[in-house]
Scaffold this active site. Structure first.
Site, PDB file in Angstrom:
ATOM      1  N   HIS A   1      67.378  67.825  79.347  1.00 60.11           N
ATOM      2  CA  HIS A   1      67.093  68.866  78.373  1.00 60.11           C
ATOM      3  C   HIS A   1      65.898  69.702  78.800  1.00 60.11           C
ATOM      4  O   HIS A   1      64.878  69.182  79.234  1.00 60.11           O
ATOM      5  CB  HIS A   1      66.847  68.252  76.995  1.00 60.11           C
ATOM      6  CG  HIS A   1      67.082  69.232  75.902  1.00 60.11           C
ATOM      7  ND1 HIS A   1      66.131  70.142  75.530  1.00 60.11           N
ATOM      8  CD2 HIS A   1      68.167  69.477  75.142  1.00 60.11           C
ATOM      9  CE1 HIS A   1      66.625  70.900  74.559  1.00 60.11           C
ATOM     10  NE2 HIS A   1      67.866  70.513  74.311  1.00 60.11           N
ATOM     11  N   PRO A   2      66.025  71.044  78.698  1.00 61.87           N
ATOM     12  CA  PRO A   2      64.980  71.924  79.237  1.00 61.87           C
ATOM     13  C   PRO A   2      63.765  72.112  78.331  1.00 61.87           C
ATOM     14  O   PRO A   2      62.878  72.880  78.672  1.00 61.87           O
ATOM     15  CB  PRO A   2      65.725  73.249  79.418  1.00 61.87           C
ATOM     16  CG  PRO A   2      66.795  73.223  78.392  1.00 61.87           C
ATOM     17  CD  PRO A   2      67.186  71.783  78.202  1.00 61.87           C
ATOM     18  N   CYS A   3      63.710  71.389  77.208  1.00 62.74           N
ATOM     19  CA  CYS A   3      62.651  71.725  76.249  1.00 62.74           C
ATOM     20  C   CYS A   3      61.248  71.444  76.801  1.00 62.74           C
ATOM     21  O   CYS A   3      60.276  72.002  76.317  1.00 62.74           O
ATOM     22  CB  CYS A   3      62.874  71.006  74.919  1.00 62.74           C
ATOM     23  SG  CYS A   3      63.035  69.242  75.050  1.00 62.74           S
ATOM     24  N   ARG A   4      61.137  70.573  77.812  1.00 58.41           N
ATOM     25  CA  ARG A   4      59.797  70.283  78.337  1.00 58.41           C
ATOM     26  C   ARG A   4      59.570  70.881  79.720  1.00 58.41           C
ATOM     27  O   ARG A   4      58.533  70.664  80.331  1.00 58.41           O
ATOM     28  CB  ARG A   4      59.572  68.762  78.411  1.00 58.41           C
ATOM     29  CG  ARG A   4      59.885  68.022  77.137  1.00 58.41           C
ATOM     30  CD  ARG A   4      58.825  68.217  76.069  1.00 58.41           C
ATOM     31  NE  ARG A   4      57.615  67.436  76.287  1.00 58.41           N
ATOM     32  CZ  ARG A   4      57.444  66.199  75.822  1.00 58.41           C
ATOM     33  NH1 ARG A   4      58.396  65.588  75.165  1.00 58.41           N
ATOM     34  NH2 ARG A   4      56.315  65.555  76.032  1.00 58.41           N
ATOM     35  N   THR A   5      60.558  71.609  80.224  1.00 60.15           N
ATOM     36  CA  THR A   5      60.480  72.089  81.605  1.00 60.15           C
ATOM     37  C   THR A   5      59.259  72.979  81.829  1.00 60.15           C
ATOM     38  O   THR A   5      58.487  72.783  82.757  1.00 60.15           O
ATOM     39  CB  THR A   5      61.761  72.853  81.974  1.00 60.15           C
ATOM     40  OG1 THR A   5      62.868  71.969  81.831  1.00 60.15           O
ATOM     41  CG2 THR A   5      61.697  73.358  83.399  1.00 60.15           C
TER      42      THR A   5
END
Lengths: 720, 241
Positions: free
Chosen positions: B186-190
């Site tokens: 999931h990209p939410c912390r990228t």
């Protein structure tokens, strides 16, 4: 090295060359694409289809020799992955499992072998040697179950006496100098460029101490005109140190057929070309010499082999069950579960989802509250949801009751309980929903007009008793107060967790009923009640219910253990009666702000989930508004007795109240009468005016004593 | 430099650069175009041999109940199997006695290890303005692994650390271009973990390929190695930043 033993074994067997067979490798996309083809193109067409696979010579050690088919397998003219060799195959997709079983596998193999043999004889295989690595795939796709049966065949023509090894396989770097190795790599790359590809499956080569030359198979005569030292190269997908992969087999048949009479020994290069961490290496390619058997030009097609063994090592097909990843219903189920698991993995590690998902919920009322409760239960992954309602869907319902549509109102309207079940199943096929179109007998609503009405009431009571027994949590979501009386009595008697939601115009109450202590012994009343006497949470609790810890600073209305909590009727000083006749504001809930049912319905489910997460379940001490700052009793937070909401102030409070010993529904005397007399007692309640219950419980006396003090559900000065 | 995301055009430039380098290093990345659209994604497939300890085969998270583990094993057995023994004779049909004795087959087997095929896709997420790694893993039969099985193929020591790190965000999602179920990180912390890298690089005036740098962080989590040579060999390569 592990190869030591196999070396010894092969020398004992007169140094016969042995080949590593292909293992079939299917990417998930292949099955998706086959499904699409079957549904859109092939339908019932069983005729053979052309498909394409590929193999690769750059695997690290230890991987099996594979022929891979991916979703692009059906595009014969599509690109092959870079540095891979394509293999053309024939797909036989049968319509039935029976046809799959009875297909003549031997005939299929022989047919393919014959075509290879003819291409060898005609010389076509020289021009296009890829025919040497053809394959067969027999499939049956059971698209109801998403089971795929399949069997690969990699046809290989056989020499009756095998192939004698003259010089054992060695790594290229042991035979070639570094200079020769790099010359070979250059020659191969040059050949690729010349042929406009990134991989060449078969080639011929000759070499000196400082040069390597390569050419295509078809240039054989000119290329080897000046030398007797013949070396053939094969793009080799095998990683074993002593064995070539399958593609060499048919090449050797081709060589033997065309040049076997002229050649004695042939050098073979199994070309392996891998890149690890950005470094390319071909040093580990194999090189060896064999004696080429002779094949007469007029001989018949040699016998052939090639059907793949199954994982057990036996001759047989394979089956793969892809329902998990292809059946839309299974996908929906796993996605729903996954969403919930994410909550656990990421936010609430101690959340016990199984307790929630496995809870059997009985929803009494399938109106605004029932619809919203059901949807929230589905959100929590609850699978077993049962509706009870006797109403039909009317034109005003769909806008407030999210399980119904305009169409459901036509022709007099569908039954709410049934329509709700249909809609739940449409929303999520994994749900196990049932509907009961029935009335719940109510106090003050006589049932004794005739024998028939009495018998019907008795059946309804029995049905309701049965349903309550079969479920873990009972939701009271009806629109009248008196219809909640019977299920409250039955559930209290059967020790079932009750969650009650009721609406005013802009106020609501969501509460759990106090869960009476378990009956001592079994079958005292309600003997039919099975082992699941209360919620699964409380049954798994080891502490005996009722031994609530005494917390310092407890006052009358704090730290009330679950078994001492009141029910919906405990705060009332009047028995339930016909509210359609004597309505009070508090008792009717048909007119409410539209958002209220969604809020209350959602809170009812969330309260249930919090109760289930408590180690004592329904016996959990009631949290109150004062506990908001304290360490919460469950991973999800508080477990209140009641949530009372005031939409005008956008505010909720969490009061708790004790069970009332003169309660018209859950007091010992009511439960005792119900336990002893059953339906006889209930029918007296239904048929009498409310004074019957008030006399029984002593409320009448209380009224006289207290001068009818006005007591609202909650006094105004209660703090927020 | 407050925002450390990537716009779509830069994403494509980064991908092109990565593809060129992959070509040189023979690292197997390719650009796949979705039929009937101009959208595409980077793709790579890789094989991994997983050594199976039969008793703890699909041991999810290491903290699961017995029953869950058990049911995972049952599913596995059920889902990719030779056709049941009852049917075996049936299936052979006219075949068994005709089987030609073939002594030219080598009997060296792969052993009890399980070969898994991994497919990695890199897509651009418009909502997060960062690249997203999609992947799926399947057996040689083509059966996709469940999320539990994917976790179980991660070493337990590594697994616990991962699950408490910002990278612990593997979820099952429909592939936005293919419509098939894939796992994704999931990209939410990228942006959060890319920010210090980018800021440091900018500070030192060093070019950074966002996609490559990001991939070298998230790839190893799911078994995707990014060779160091991308960096050491190809330093002079131009950067789109």
């Amino acid at each position: 090295m592990a190869s030591g033993t196999s070396e010894a074994a092969s020398s004992a067997a007169d140094l016969k060359l042995q080949f590593a067979p292909f293992s079939s490798a299917l990417e998930a996309g292949f099955w998706h694409q086959l499904t699409q083809k079957k549904l859109d193109d092939y339908r019932l067409d069983e005729s053979p289809k052309c498909i394409k696979g590929y193999y690769y010579n750059g695997d690290p050690l230890g991987l099996p020799t594979r022929l891979t088919l991916e979703f692009s397998a059906f595009e014969i003219d599509g690109p092959t992955p870079a540095r891979c060799c394509s293999a053309i195959g024939t797909l036989y997709n049968t319509n039935t499992l029976d046809a799959f079983k009875t297909t003549d596998k031997k005939a299929l193999l022989e047919k393919e072998a014959k075509e290879i043999w003819e291409a060898i004889q005609s010389g076509a295989a020289l021009k296009d040697p890829s025919i040497l690595s053809r394959f067969i795939l027999l499939t049956f796709a059971d698209l109801k179950k998403y089971h795929f049966y399949y069997w690969f065949c990699f046809p290989a023509l056989c020499f009756p006496e095998g192939i004698k090894i003259v010089q054992q396989p060695s790594m290229l770097e042991q035979v070639f100098s570094a200079k020769q190795v790099s010359a070979l790599q250059e020659a191969y790359d040059g050949l690729c460029i010349k042929r406009g590809t990134t991989a060449v499956p078969y080639f011929i080569m000759k070499y000196t101490d400082d040069a390597v030359q390569m050419a295509a198979l078809e240039d054989w005569d000119a290329f080897f005109a000046d030398t007797k030292k013949v070396t053939v190269g094969v793009y080799d997908p095998c990683t074993l140190s002593q064995h070539p992969g399958w593609p060499l087999r048919n090449l050797l048949v081709l060589l033997a057929y065309r040049w076997g009479s002229k050649l004695d020994t042939v050098g073979v290069l199994c070309f392996r070309d891998r890149t690890l961490q950005g470094s390319r290496s071909i040093q580990h390619s194999l090189i060896f010499q064999i004696k080429l058997p002779e094949l007469l030009h007029n001989s018949a097609c040699p016998k052939s082999v090639g059907w793949e063994k199954n994982p057990k090592g036996a001759m047989g097909p394979r089956m793969v069950n892809l329902s998990e990843c292809m059946d839309p219903k299974r996908l929906a189920e796993s996605s729903v579960d996954l969403n919930l698991k994410l909550m656990r993995w990421r936010l609430v590690p101690s959340l016990d989802l199984d307790k929630v998902v496995s809870t059997k919920c009985l929803l009494l009322g399938a109106g605004t509250l029932g619809c919203n409760v059901a949807r929230t239960l589905m959100g929590w992954g609850v699978r077993r949801i049962t509706f009870v309602d006797n109403a039909k869907i009317s034109y005003s319902n769909p806008v407030r009751q999210p399980l119904y549509e305009f169409e459901d109102c036509l022709g007099g309207g569908k039954s709410k309980a049934m329509a709700a079940v249909d809609r739940l199943t449409k929303i999520f096929p994994g749900v196990n929903a049932e509907g009961y179109n029935m009335s719940i007998p109510m106090p003050g609503h006589p049932v004794n007009f005739s024998q028939a009405t009495l018998a019907q009431a008795q059946r309804d009571v029995e049905q309701l008793e049965k349903l309550i027994s079969e479920h873990d949590v009972v939701f009271l979501l009806m629109d009248t107060r008196e219809s909640r009386w019977l299920p409250t009595v039955i559930a209290a008697s059967k020790r079932k967790l009750v969650v009650n939601a009721a609406l005013g115009f802009d106020t609501f109450v969501v509460m759990r009923h106090g869960l009476k202590k378990p009956l001592l012994g079994q079958g005292v009343s309600a003997g039919a009640d099975s082992s699941s006497s209360c919620s699964s949470a409380s049954s798994s609790s080891s502490t005996p219910a009722g031994s609530a810890p005494t917390v310092p600073g407890s006052s009358l209305f704090s730290n009330i253990p679950g078994h001492k909590l009141g029910c919906y009727f405990c705060n009332d000083v009047v028995a339930p009666g016909d509210s359609t006749r004597d309505r009070t504001l508090d008792q009717q809930c048909t007119v409410s702000r539209p958002g209220l049912a969604m809020i209350a319905g959602a809170l009812a489910v969330e309260m249930m989930v919090s109760i289930l997460q408590h180690s004592e379940g329904g016996y959990a001490v009631a949290s109150s508004s004062d506990d908001r700052m304290n360490e919460p009793p469950t991973s999800l937070g508080l477990v209140p007795h009641q949530i009372r909401g005031f939409l005008s102030r956008f505010d909720n409070v969490l009061p708790a109240s004790l069970a009332f010993d003169k309660c018209t529904a859950c007091s010992p005397i009511v439960l005792d009468h119900y336990g002893r007399e059953g339906f006889n007692f209930l029918s007296k309640v239904f048929n009498s005016s409310h004074s019957f219950l008030e006399d029984l419980t002593g409320l009448t006396l209380l009224h006289q004593e207290t001068q009818a003090a006005e007591i609202w559900d909650m006094s105004d000065d209660e703090s927020i | 430099m407050s925002w450390c995301g990537l716009d779509e055009q830069s994403f494509h430039l980064c991908c092109q650069l990565l593809l060129q380098q992959s070509e040189q290093l023979n690292d197997g990345w390719s650009w796949e175009v979705v039929q009937g659209s101009d959208e595409g994604y980077l793709k790579k497939t890789a094989l991994r041999v997983v050594n199976i300890n039969p008793s703890r085969k699909w041991d999810l998270e290491g903290l699961n109940s017995e029953s869950e583990t058990q049911s995972c094993q049952d599913t596995e057995r059920d889902q990719s199997a030779p056709v049941s023994t009852d049917d075996a004779d049936d299936f052979k049909g006219n075949f068994d006695e005709e089987v030609v004795e073939d002594d030219s087959v080598c009997s060296e087997a792969a052993g009890s290890s399980l070969v898994l095929q991994y497919e990695y896709h890199i897509l651009f997420s418009c909502s997060y303005s960062v690249p997203v790694l999609y992947f799926r893993a399947f057996t040689l039969e083509g059966r996709s692994l469940s999320l539990e099985e994917v976790w179980s193929s991660v070493h337990p020591n590594f697994r616990l650390r991962l699950q408490s790190s910002p990278l612990n965000t593997i979820t099952l999602q429909e592939h936005p271009l293919l419509g098939q179920p894939f796992f994704m990180l999931h990209p939410c912390r990228t942006e959060e973990f890319m920010r210090p890298v980018l800021q440091e690089a900018q500070h030192r005036h060093r070019p950074v390929n966002f996609v490559l740098t990001w991939l070298s962080v998230v790839g190893p989590v799911v078994g995707l190695e990014v060779p160091l040579k991308y960096c050491t060999l190809l330093r002079p390569a131009a950067s789109p930043d």
